[in-house]
Motif scaffolding. Sequence first.
Motif, short mmCIF file in Angstrom:
data_model
loop_
_atom_site.label_atom_id
_atom_site.label_comp_id
_atom_site.label_asym_id
_atom_site.label_seq_id
_atom_site.Cartn_x
_atom_site.Cartn_y
_atom_site.Cartn_z
N GLU A 66 58.70 25.70 38.04
CA GLU A 66 58.91 27.15 38.15
C GLU A 66 57.56 27.87 38.08
N LEU A 67 57.40 28.86 38.94
CA LEU A 67 56.14 29.58 39.03
C LEU A 67 56.00 30.53 37.84
N PHE A 68 54.88 30.42 37.13
CA PHE A 68 54.58 31.30 36.00
C PHE A 68 53.72 32.48 36.45
N ALA A 69 52.66 32.21 37.21
CA ALA A 69 51.79 33.27 37.72
C ALA A 69 51.06 32.73 38.95
N GLN A 70 50.57 33.66 39.79
CA GLN A 70 49.87 33.29 41.02
C GLN A 70 48.68 34.21 41.23
N ALA A 71 47.57 33.63 41.66
CA ALA A 71 46.35 34.40 41.89
C ALA A 71 45.87 34.16 43.32
N PRO A 72 46.04 35.14 44.23
CA PRO A 72 45.51 35.00 45.59
C PRO A 72 43.99 35.11 45.57
N VAL A 73 43.32 34.24 46.34
CA VAL A 73 41.86 34.20 46.39
C VAL A 73 41.45 34.38 47.85
N ASP A 74 40.72 35.47 48.13
CA ASP A 74 40.27 35.73 49.49
C ASP A 74 38.82 35.33 49.72
N GLN A 75 38.06 35.12 48.64
CA GLN A 75 36.69 34.63 48.76
C GLN A 75 36.26 34.00 47.44
N PHE A 76 35.33 33.09 47.54
CA PHE A 76 34.84 32.40 46.34
C PHE A 76 33.36 32.08 46.55
N PRO A 77 32.55 32.40 45.53
CA PRO A 77 32.87 33.14 44.29
C PRO A 77 33.12 34.63 44.58
N GLY A 78 33.92 35.21 43.71
CA GLY A 78 34.28 36.62 43.87
C GLY A 78 34.99 37.13 42.64
N THR A 79 35.61 38.29 42.78
CA THR A 79 36.30 38.89 41.64
C THR A 79 37.61 38.20 41.31
N ALA A 80 38.19 37.45 42.28
CA ALA A 80 39.46 36.78 42.02
C ALA A 80 39.29 35.60 41.08
N VAL A 81 38.13 34.93 41.11
CA VAL A 81 37.85 33.79 40.22
C VAL A 81 36.42 33.94 39.72
N GLU A 82 36.26 33.94 38.41
CA GLU A 82 34.93 34.04 37.81
C GLU A 82 34.77 32.97 36.75
N SER A 83 33.57 32.45 36.62
CA SER A 83 33.26 31.47 35.57
C SER A 83 32.76 32.21 34.34
N VAL A 84 33.02 31.62 33.16
CA VAL A 84 32.52 32.21 31.92
C VAL A 84 31.05 31.82 31.76
#
Length: 273
Positions: A66-84
């Motif tokens: 069952e899906l808990f959450a979803q994150a669409p990513v249009d570019q990487f690196p970008g604001t959708a995915v960031e490293s700490v």
Amino acid sequence: MEESGYESVLCVKPDVHVYRIPPRATNRGYRAAEWQLDQPSWSGRLRITAKGQMAYIKLEDRTSGELFAQAPVDQFPGTAVESVTDSSRYFVIRIEDGNGRRAFIGIGFGDRGDAFDFNVALQDHFKWVKQQCEFAKQAQNPDQGPKLDLGFKEGQTIKLNIANMKKKEGAAGNPRARPASTGGLSLLPPPPGGKTSTLIPPPGEQLAVGGSLTQPAVAPSSDQLPARPSPAQAGSNSDLSTIFPHVTSGKELPRLGQRKEGEALLSWAVFGA
């Protein structure tokens, strides 16, 4: 680039943790040490899928899917995915619910290898997207690419230096002439420093020497042999010199019918027909 109708799976990780993160007050980046790492808000499975140019990070239940959450990513690196900034195992992703509402959550992996695979899967997908865009542009405008012109310009000349080539051809073009054959039986020349052998014809045949025929020497018959000395003459060495002038006095005359030791027999060469 048109979006394809099928969805492909890029990466699957069975163990991932979700954390609530405090709002970022400055632009210095996120720090995983500020999260409550010992108390994750949710744990489950992570799956990265791709559909066209878009990638999707899906957090699903390990058992039911069952899906808990979803994150669409249009570019990487970008604001959708960031490293700490303080760890390579934790990331901040931007999730959406489909109604336009967004939120930032933290995710973390227990193994650094899982975090590395997560990062590489996103990099490879968007590298492929960039290549597809370049191919599409080249297909639409094939004449805009650079062309290689190998033709001569007007008034352009070239110079060839063939002096060395003539010298090499002159040195290698004078092979040693081989003497022409005069017909008949031809013999190879003797090796350097060797001795030439003389052919001895059989009795009754003629030998060609220098273009002329010569008569072979005929062995003397029994009538032409010198008379055998009598016993009285054989006893005197002084009288033997008159019959055998080549025998000196004081030497013993070899007996007839015997051959000296080491003397070779004379054999006639037999020629086949």
